[in-house]
Design a protein around this motif. Structure first.
Motif, mmCIF file in Angstrom:
data_model
loop_
_atom_site.group_PDB
_atom_site.id
_atom_site.type_symbol
_atom_site.label_atom_id
_atom_site.label_comp_id
_atom_site.label_asym_id
_atom_site.label_seq_id
_atom_site.Cartn_x
_atom_site.Cartn_y
_atom_site.Cartn_z
ATOM 1 N N ILE A 44 4.597 0.364 -42.202
ATOM 2 C CA ILE A 44 3.605 -0.720 -42.109
ATOM 3 C C ILE A 44 2.449 -0.271 -41.227
ATOM 4 O O ILE A 44 1.280 -0.467 -41.550
ATOM 5 C CB ILE A 44 4.262 -2.001 -41.529
ATOM 6 C CG1 ILE A 44 5.260 -2.568 -42.529
ATOM 7 C CG2 ILE A 44 3.191 -3.044 -41.208
ATOM 8 C CD1 ILE A 44 6.022 -3.770 -42.011
ATOM 9 N N LEU A 62 -2.348 -0.630 -40.527
ATOM 10 C CA LEU A 62 -2.965 -0.730 -39.213
ATOM 11 C C LEU A 62 -3.706 0.522 -38.775
ATOM 12 O O LEU A 62 -4.837 0.447 -38.306
ATOM 13 C CB LEU A 62 -1.858 -1.060 -38.187
ATOM 14 C CG LEU A 62 -2.324 -1.600 -36.850
ATOM 15 C CD1 LEU A 62 -3.025 -2.926 -37.047
ATOM 16 C CD2 LEU A 62 -1.124 -1.759 -35.914
ATOM 17 N N LEU A 74 -5.550 -13.098 -47.151
ATOM 18 C CA LEU A 74 -6.526 -13.201 -46.068
ATOM 19 C C LEU A 74 -7.509 -14.331 -46.336
ATOM 20 O O LEU A 74 -7.886 -15.084 -45.430
ATOM 21 C CB LEU A 74 -7.271 -11.872 -45.906
ATOM 22 C CG LEU A 74 -6.466 -10.728 -45.287
ATOM 23 C CD1 LEU A 74 -7.319 -9.475 -45.217
ATOM 24 C CD2 LEU A 74 -5.955 -11.101 -43.908
ATOM 25 N N GLY A 126 -6.579 -17.628 -45.237
ATOM 26 C CA GLY A 126 -6.518 -17.846 -43.798
ATOM 27 C C GLY A 126 -5.303 -17.254 -43.119
ATOM 28 O O GLY A 126 -5.012 -17.597 -41.982
ATOM 29 N N ALA A 127 -4.591 -16.376 -43.789
ATOM 30 C CA ALA A 127 -3.436 -15.755 -43.147
ATOM 31 C C ALA A 127 -3.903 -14.763 -42.093
ATOM 32 O O ALA A 127 -4.971 -14.165 -42.225
ATOM 33 C CB ALA A 127 -2.588 -15.028 -44.200
ATOM 34 N N THR A 128 -3.109 -14.601 -41.028
ATOM 35 C CA THR A 128 -3.422 -13.533 -40.076
ATOM 36 C C THR A 128 -3.009 -12.219 -40.707
ATOM 37 O O THR A 128 -2.319 -12.183 -41.732
ATOM 38 C CB THR A 128 -2.655 -13.719 -38.759
ATOM 39 O OG1 THR A 128 -1.245 -13.630 -39.039
ATOM 40 C CG2 THR A 128 -2.960 -15.051 -38.118
ATOM 41 N N ARG A 129 -3.396 -11.134 -40.046
ATOM 42 C CA ARG A 129 -3.086 -9.812 -40.568
ATOM 43 C C ARG A 129 -1.575 -9.638 -40.729
ATOM 44 O O ARG A 129 -1.083 -9.111 -41.736
ATOM 45 C CB ARG A 129 -3.648 -8.787 -39.575
ATOM 46 C CG ARG A 129 -3.757 -7.394 -40.093
ATOM 47 C CD ARG A 129 -5.166 -7.111 -40.558
ATOM 48 N NE ARG A 129 -5.302 -5.701 -40.868
ATOM 49 C CZ ARG A 129 -5.833 -4.820 -40.035
ATOM 50 N NH1 ARG A 129 -6.271 -5.215 -38.861
ATOM 51 N NH2 ARG A 129 -5.905 -3.556 -40.376
ATOM 52 N N TRP A 130 -0.815 -10.099 -39.744
ATOM 53 C CA TRP A 130 0.633 -9.933 -39.797
ATOM 54 C C TRP A 130 1.258 -10.832 -40.857
ATOM 55 O O TRP A 130 2.191 -10.438 -41.550
ATOM 56 C CB TRP A 130 1.260 -10.215 -38.433
ATOM 57 C CG TRP A 130 2.738 -10.146 -38.480
ATOM 58 C CD1 TRP A 130 3.616 -11.177 -38.434
ATOM 59 C CD2 TRP A 130 3.517 -8.960 -38.640
ATOM 60 N NE1 TRP A 130 4.897 -10.725 -38.549
ATOM 61 C CE2 TRP A 130 4.868 -9.343 -38.688
ATOM 62 C CE3 TRP A 130 3.210 -7.601 -38.769
ATOM 63 C CZ2 TRP A 130 5.902 -8.442 -38.836
ATOM 64 C CZ3 TRP A 130 4.235 -6.697 -38.907
ATOM 65 C CH2 TRP A 130 5.565 -7.116 -38.944
ATOM 66 N N GLU A 131 0.745 -12.077 -40.962
ATOM 67 C CA GLU A 131 1.278 -12.978 -41.997
ATOM 68 C C GLU A 131 1.058 -12.388 -43.380
ATOM 69 O O GLU A 131 1.924 -12.447 -44.252
ATOM 70 C CB GLU A 131 0.614 -14.355 -41.883
ATOM 71 C CG GLU A 131 1.133 -15.150 -40.703
ATOM 72 C CD GLU A 131 0.268 -16.346 -40.368
ATOM 73 O OE1 GLU A 131 0.694 -17.150 -39.535
ATOM 74 O OE2 GLU A 131 -0.846 -16.466 -40.921
ATOM 75 N N THR A 178 0.835 -9.225 -44.091
ATOM 76 C CA THR A 178 1.745 -8.087 -44.258
ATOM 77 C C THR A 178 3.173 -8.545 -44.514
ATOM 78 O O THR A 178 3.823 -8.127 -45.471
ATOM 79 C CB THR A 178 1.727 -7.210 -42.986
ATOM 80 O OG1 THR A 178 0.383 -6.840 -42.729
ATOM 81 C CG2 THR A 178 2.578 -5.975 -43.164
#
Lengths: 288, 331
Positions: B115, B120, B219, B222-227, B229
């Protein structure tokens, strides 16, 4: 980036914090996987470098328990075994790879492809036992030849699959052009397609040779090892990885020292082959 | 008119030749083409033939033990070549315990690494890390073993085993002492280091195959980067990641030299991670060259056959899973 749009309710702040935390954890995971690599190289250099001298490369092991001696016969033996494996395995592997690339679909070709992949996953020790039962028993003793057969059996599935993929990468137009000019099919393959795939195949061959050069398990009951100089195919022969194993589990300090030095030498050989392979992959002449 | 193959064969008064089935494109060629087709066809067929030879030879040599002990061979817990008792359970147990421990350590690290590399890391960082893990994959097993004997095992003994065995080990059997050093734990840790490059390489490949549109959609909602992923990318790649994990398991099961050097080689079914054990591969490496009587040899051959069978099943399942995800991602 999405920070402005997300607003700053407590829930959003928590989600952002969670995101940052878990992404940081993946970085930690990456760090943890690199640490063993650095440690291994650090210890190899520290413990191995000092023990490397001319005698280490040119002489045979000292009698058990005495200091001194070297692994020259192991280097010779490994070179011989890898050469023997290449001689026996490469024609079969490259031929089979061309076959798989040309036969493409088809139930038979898919079956062979699957068997090749499965063979690639056979534990190397099982390969050693098979060659023992097949060659060592027939020849009446441990031999360099049997060691070569064992390494060849490990080489074949690896090289077959890379050859297939490299031949497939050659543009169809090149092949069709040659056929349209009146080349027979076999001349097209050998004269046009193979040269175009040459550096890719060579890369795969080098990586596979580097891997079998470091194999120990299949040699334990085939080539067996030999404390003297020997280049005879019908006699047991020394190999660098087998010497490392024997020295590592021996109770003598001096042999431990030599095991580190021999490992550094083996790693150097293996990495040099891998680096040459990487260079070939990047070469601009790869698929003209 | 184009003759259908059956008619062509009937006209020639013979069944279609074998090479016509191997490489249909060559059937109408001249003599040299047909010779060529036969040659590479023979090379192609030699691989399944070699495979069959392995099965027959190892299977045949194992047969006396299979006949003599039957299923009791797998469930027997005593391995005593001197008195002619052969039960393989300690080795099956040791193999499973060390491999599962290796997966337990390696899977979070490899998936995290994969990941990190796909989602990242900037290029300047991803390239050297990837190169580093490729180097880990190229290190010969016997060198891992050497490092483990002289660096890893002493460290594990003094920093992990002794403190644990002297504290919670008194009440939890899994961490019970004494801390020998050579143990299931040492075997599991070195196996984990060895399989991380493979599991992470395949995981990275399947993660990278997840379509960009999936990420962008997440995205945009509105998801965060981790959500994005963890809830979108990873579930999409799960079958492939499971394939990668099983592929790693296949390697761990068959790994021989490094584990032989650190697991302690004592054929017992132990309940503590700190106890020495033996694996199917390690008993072969240790005893095969010295086995002289026929039943001992046949028993070892049976273990080889068992190991062979297990790794084939595990690898087939893994290949199938990885292949399916690649097929889906390619669309």
């Amino acid at each position: 980036m999405s920070a402005e749009r997300m607003g700053s309710t407590p829930r959003d702040r928590r989600r952002r914090a969670m995101s940052a935390f878990w992404l940081a954890m993946t970085g930690v995971a990456a760090l943890l996987t690199v640490i063993p690599l650095l440690l291994i190289f650090f210890h190899l250099l520290r413990a191995g470098l000092g023990s490397m001298n001319l005698a280490f490369f040119t002489s045979v092991p000292a009698p058990v328990g005495q200091p001194g001696g070297g692994v020259g016969n192991g280097v010779l033996g490994t070179a011989l075994l890898v050469g023997l494996a290449a001689l026996m395995g490469l024609p079969v592997a490259i031929g089979a790879g061309i076959f798989l690339a040309e036969a493409e679909g088809g139930r038979l070709a898919n079956g062979i492809r699957f068997v090749t992949d499965v063979m690639n996953g056979i534990p190397s020790i099982v390969i050693g036992i098979f060659v023992w039962a097949w060659v060592v028993v027939a020849m009446g003793g441990f031999t360099a030849f049997a060691g070569g057969v064992a390494l060849a059996l490990m080489l074949i599935p690896m090289v077959t699959r890379t050859t297939e993929e490299m031949v497939r990468l050659v543009p169809k137009e090149l092949k069709e052009g040659a056929l349209a000019l009146g080349f027979t099919r076999w001349r097209t393959t050998l004269g046009v397609v193979l040269p175009a795939a040459r550096s890719g195949i060579l890369t795969g061959v080098l990586v596979a040779l580097a891997r079998i050069a470091g194999e120990t398990a299949p040699l334990l009951f085939t080539a067996f090892g030999n404390p003297f100089w020997s280049a005879r195919l019908d006699q047991p022969i020394a190999a660098l990885p087998v010497q490392i194993f024997q020295y590592a589990i021996s109770p003598f300090e001096d042999q431990h020292r030599q095991a580190w030095a021999a490992s550094l030498l083996l790693i150097g050989l293996v990495l040099a082959m891998n680096l040459v392979a990487r260079f070939l992959i990047r070469s601009p002449f790869r698929s003209r | 008119m184009q003759p259908v193959p059956e008619q062509a064969g009937a006209l020639a008064g013979a069944a279609p030749p074998f090479y016509a089935r191997l490489l249909p494109g060559y059937a109408q060629g001249n003599l040299s083409d047909r010779t060529y087709a036969l040659t590479i066809g023979a090379f192609g067929l030699s691989i399944p033939i070699l495979f069959a030879l392995i099965v027959i030879r190892v299977g045949g040599a194992a047969w006396p033990a299979v006949r003599a002990f039957g299923a009791a061979f797998i469930t027997g817990t005593r391995w005593d070549p001197v008195s002619g008792e052969f039960g393989a359970l300690p080795f099956i147990f040791g193999t499973m315990a060390s491999s599962l421990l290796a997966l337990l350590i390696a899977v979070p690290l490899s998936v995290g690494l994969a990941i990190f590399l796909t989602e990242l890391a900037p290029r300047w960082l991803a390239a050297p890390i990837q190169f580093g893990t490729e180097l880990l994959a190229a290190i010969p097993s016997v060198v891992y073993g050497l490092w483990a004997i002289f660096v890893l095992v002493p460290w594990l003994r003094s920093s992990i085993q002794e403190p644990l065995a002297n504290s919670i080990g008194k009440s939890i059997g899994l961490f019970a002492g004494p801390a020998y050093g050579s143990s299931i734990l040492a075997g599991g840790v070195i196996l984990a280091i060895m399989i991380v490059p493979f599991v992470s390489a395949v995981s990275r490949e399947v993660l990278a195959a997840v379509p960009v549109a999936q990420r962008e959609a997440a995205l945009a909602l509105g998801a965060t980067r981790w959500e994005m992923t963890w809830q979108i990318v990873v579930p999409y790649a799960v079958p492939g990641i499971i394939g990668a994990i099983i592929l790693g398991l296949g390697r761990a099961l068959g790994e021989t030299m490094a584990i032989t050097m650190v697991i302690g080689n004592r054929p017992e079914v132990a309940s503590s991670l700190f106890a020495p054990a033996a694996t199917m591969a390690s008993v072969l490496a240790n005893e095969f060259a010295e086995a002289s009587d026929d039943m001992h040899l046949a028993a070892l051959m049976s273990i080889a056959l068992l190991l062979f069978g297990i790794t084939i099943i595990v690898n087939s399942v893994a290949r199938f899973l990885v292949w399916r995800v690649r097929l889906r991602g390619g669309r």
